[in-house]
Design a protein around this motif. Sequence first.
Motif, PDB file in Angstrom:
ATOM      1  N   ARG A 193     -84.005 -57.408  38.746  1.00 22.64           N
ATOM      2  CA  ARG A 193     -83.072 -57.567  38.781  1.00 22.64           C
ATOM      3  C   ARG A 193     -82.929 -58.373  37.720  1.00 22.64           C
ATOM      4  O   ARG A 193     -83.200 -58.998  37.750  1.00 22.64           O
ATOM      5  CB  ARG A 193     -81.623 -57.337  39.483  1.00 22.64           C
ATOM      6  N   CYS A 245     -86.572 -46.956  35.894  1.00 20.77           N
ATOM      7  CA  CYS A 245     -86.298 -48.094  35.705  1.00 20.77           C
ATOM      8  C   CYS A 245     -84.505 -48.064  34.975  1.00 20.77           C
ATOM      9  O   CYS A 245     -83.794 -46.928  34.399  1.00 20.77           O
ATOM     10  CB  CYS A 245     -86.387 -49.298  34.524  1.00 20.77           C
ATOM     11  N   ARG A 246     -83.544 -48.985  35.258  1.00 21.85           N
ATOM     12  CA  ARG A 246     -81.383 -48.657  35.208  1.00 21.85           C
ATOM     13  C   ARG A 246     -81.648 -50.253  33.742  1.00 21.85           C
ATOM     14  O   ARG A 246     -81.908 -50.920  34.441  1.00 21.85           O
ATOM     15  CB  ARG A 246     -80.506 -48.246  35.687  1.00 21.85           C
ATOM     16  N   GLY A 247     -81.034 -49.787  32.361  1.00 23.30           N
ATOM     17  CA  GLY A 247     -80.793 -50.587  31.874  1.00 23.30           C
ATOM     18  C   GLY A 247     -81.988 -51.676  31.322  1.00 23.30           C
ATOM     19  O   GLY A 247     -82.518 -52.806  31.313  1.00 23.30           O
ATOM     20  N   ARG A 261     -74.116 -46.563  35.082  1.00 18.74           N
ATOM     21  CA  ARG A 261     -73.482 -47.513  34.126  1.00 18.74           C
ATOM     22  C   ARG A 261     -73.814 -47.582  32.664  1.00 18.74           C
ATOM     23  O   ARG A 261     -74.035 -46.728  32.409  1.00 18.74           O
ATOM     24  CB  ARG A 261     -75.005 -48.412  34.918  1.00 18.74           C
ATOM     25  N   CYS A 290     -86.491 -42.763  33.451  1.00 21.80           N
ATOM     26  CA  CYS A 290     -85.650 -44.589  33.511  1.00 21.80           C
ATOM     27  C   CYS A 290     -83.841 -44.086  32.575  1.00 21.80           C
ATOM     28  O   CYS A 290     -83.933 -43.180  32.365  1.00 21.80           O
ATOM     29  CB  CYS A 290     -85.883 -45.620  32.162  1.00 21.80           C
ATOM     30  N   CYS A 347     -86.566 -51.612  38.102  1.00 24.77           N
ATOM     31  CA  CYS A 347     -86.242 -52.377  38.116  1.00 24.77           C
ATOM     32  C   CYS A 347     -84.373 -52.059  37.001  1.00 24.77           C
ATOM     33  O   CYS A 347     -84.301 -51.031  37.186  1.00 24.77           O
ATOM     34  CB  CYS A 347     -86.473 -53.424  37.094  1.00 24.77           C
ATOM     35  N   GLU A 348     -84.193 -53.043  37.447  1.00 24.22           N
ATOM     36  CA  GLU A 348     -82.307 -53.071  36.546  1.00 24.22           C
ATOM     37  C   GLU A 348     -82.078 -53.681  35.663  1.00 24.22           C
ATOM     38  O   GLU A 348     -82.282 -55.478  36.333  1.00 24.22           O
ATOM     39  CB  GLU A 348     -81.598 -53.113  37.953  1.00 24.22           C
ATOM     40  N   ASP A 349     -81.614 -53.687  34.750  1.00 27.72           N
ATOM     41  CA  ASP A 349     -81.281 -55.005  33.390  1.00 27.72           C
ATOM     42  C   ASP A 349     -82.649 -55.699  33.265  1.00 27.72           C
ATOM     43  O   ASP A 349     -82.214 -56.795  33.715  1.00 27.72           O
ATOM     44  CB  ASP A 349     -79.684 -55.939  34.336  1.00 27.72           C
TER      45      ASP A 349
END
Length: 881
Positions: free
Chosen positions: A586, A644-646, A506, A667, A614-616
């Motif tokens: 998200r 987490c990503r973002g 991403r 992350c 979580c994302e973003d």
Amino acid sequence: MKFLGSESLLKIFCTLLAGTHVLTGSILADQVKNLPDTFYERPGLEAMPHINYEAMPVVNVKELGALGDGEQISNPFFDQAVEQLQAQGGGVIFIPKGHYLFRHDKEDPTATVMDYGRPKLGSIWPALKHSRLEDIHFVGEGMETVLEFDFAGDRDQYALHVAGFSLDKAKNVSLRDLSITQSPFFRQRRGGDIKMGSSFRATKCHDIQLTGVYVDQGELGIGFWHGENIWVVDCDVRNTRADSIKFDASNHVTMAYTHMEEPMDDNGSMIYFRKLGHERITDLNLLYNTSLGPAFGRGFIFGGSDIRIEGNWYERTFGSGITSWGDYPNDFIIKDNTLVRCGLAARADNPRSHYTQPEFSSVLKFSGKDGVVTNNKIYGAETHGVYFGKLENVLFEGNRIEGGRNGGVVFGMGQDGGDGPLCSDLTFRNNTMIANASDLVVRGEFHNLQAAHNRISNEAQLDHLSGDADAQSAVEASLEQVDADSGEYRDVYAFARVPTGAVADRPMPERPASDSELTLNVRDFGAVGDGQSNDCAAIQKAIDALPESGGTVFIPKGTYRIAPVEGEDTFEFTAIRHHLLVAERRNVRVMGEGAGSLLVFDSLEHQGLRFVACEDVAVCGIALQASHSVMLRRNRALLDFSGCRGVWAEEIHTQGGNGPAIQLDTCNQAVVRDCEIRGSKQYGIRVEASCWVKVLENDIRNIRDSGIHVGYSGSILRDSDYVVLRGNQIDGTTEGAGLTVISGKVEVADNQIRNTFLSGLYVYQPAMGWAMNELNVHDNLFESCGQHAVHSAILFSTPLRRGDRGRVKIYENTFKEIPHQAVHVTFGRNMVWGPQGFTSFVVKENTFEAVAGEKVWIDKKIRSDNKDGDIRIEYLDIDHP
């Protein structure tokens, strides 16, 4: 005339004072009560000997003149307390709340011993003359009674395997309700830069109890050798550079209800060494303990006979969760244990191939005789869940092995059983093996194998099962197919188990828009913000009210007291608790109005605001603070992003805390920028096992340990790759370094780093695991860095040796007012067994102003190693840059 030093004068003063202070059993007895009956009524403690503290004479060290102010040297006052009680046949040394500083007394000949022809610390306290204690009991007032053992003043002493608090041939001694710590910061496994020892060490002692003892740092936290009748209960050991707690060659041992976290080797060990002449050990009990995060090593290793391992929690271990070691153990019970994400070293991108093998990293791994293995739960193994060798008369029943990335249960490891069948008299029934890459693998020779009512979701591999004619058919008949989707375990860290060199999945996050979709004001959910009311439930209610599409939780100006709500402070499959949680969401933003939007967290044992899986997500414009502080590191962050990503964290204002201020744990794609961090008692910003990270333009001051730390030890173990540390200001560390980089591919650029106790940039290897890979250091200012005598502005304590990693460039930096070397590569003992090492080391075009030592110094004994002659080392006119 010979002038006496301050410590000698202090001893004379204490002796004179003691002559006027005759104590009886009635003095201060009301301050030292017996442990309540309920303490001993817990499972596993029924046979624990009761100590009658109330009937003993008591010496209060403060009445002897100890100030407990963190500056006065406490050794002579504790010496005097021991002497008084020994004259009365024993008693209690009462240690009121305070900070008691201990240093090596070089004037005492029993405090220094010779080892391999070198002077070595015997211990800091007590010295040999007082270490053979009998009927002496040390009682404090909990975490606020702190015994600090300062190794900073002992730089000229060889210190391997010594101790802060040390007992030798002692008997009937207890430590209760007190804390032990060491200084300065030190996590390196075997380094030559700072010399430290075990926090508590006991050799050839018996009838010893440690209850309610906290330990922070040390080579080992708590160590027993050749002991007997030992009880370690309700203790808490964190941040050691080797094992947390060790009971080697010791008999009749119980460790129960104890917390162990983030050692650089095993969390617990009960073993013996035949090759050293140790006798086989017996009666070992490991009960209801919590083991978190060995960055190298295992959760628990054991040997001997009459072993009980019951009710323990193991989470995120480098190697095995539980494993036998040494000679063939017998008479063991392993039951009701939970093991989550263990054996994490078994990654394809781990540069140390030995530790990727099942022989080291399977979660539950052993051979043995006359044993019971029942009702254990193993979730999310990196390799095999259970890996057995030779078994004789063993019951394996009611266990659940789920979500492993290799075999669920594998019988027949290594064929190392010696003469006779590999497995005999094995009962294998009522087990569940589900959603593993291979649920059941059986190979080797089996005799009298009983199998019934086992469940699997994949096909079993029984091709190499031999022995009794009906062994294979017995196993096949016992198997029931179940749906893999019916499992219990969800791996929220699955995305991080791929090699870090994979293409980012991403884009990097962007600054969140101010007009995000839905905004919920925490005041509308009952938050008061008066600094008195507990606003935890109200803010959590606002978070939970966000729809699936996400939105913003708005925290207006105010002081919000956040006390964790019992029963609402846990997340599944982890022992780490929290105050506030955003989980598996998200597009969530937590926004405030700057430093005036203040969250004050009550508990030092909980993460503050925690994001999991979580994302973003974004946190912007809020302030975070701990309601109080203690001297010990507690490893809990004010703001934590885990799995987490973002991630975007901007304009966060933090004050205090006994863990990291901001933590990125496992992350991908994260930005931390424009934050103001003050007074953290551990790290300022901690980056562990996180990739594609930017830490930009943060202002970090007055930190205990490193201002920014980059490592590999998160909820998953992996290199922190593609990390950029740019434009940050770090000013003032009391024990640690400005930046520490121990993993991954990192760029350090345009930072200003000043007034650090250890190095401005410290590169070291904490354990025999991952090591720094690529490091690009340029356009930084290092000013007054390395105030510790053996630390330079930039220090590499990772050995400079040939390998397939370690590409380093240091260029166009300014070094100013440096008390020692500017750039220094050194190592006291080469401990790397594997390919990691430097392929190139380049220093060029730097500016040096008022550098007291060498501009660039690489240890000659390392450079002269003919095995490493192909390392490219380049200096470009360092005298006239």
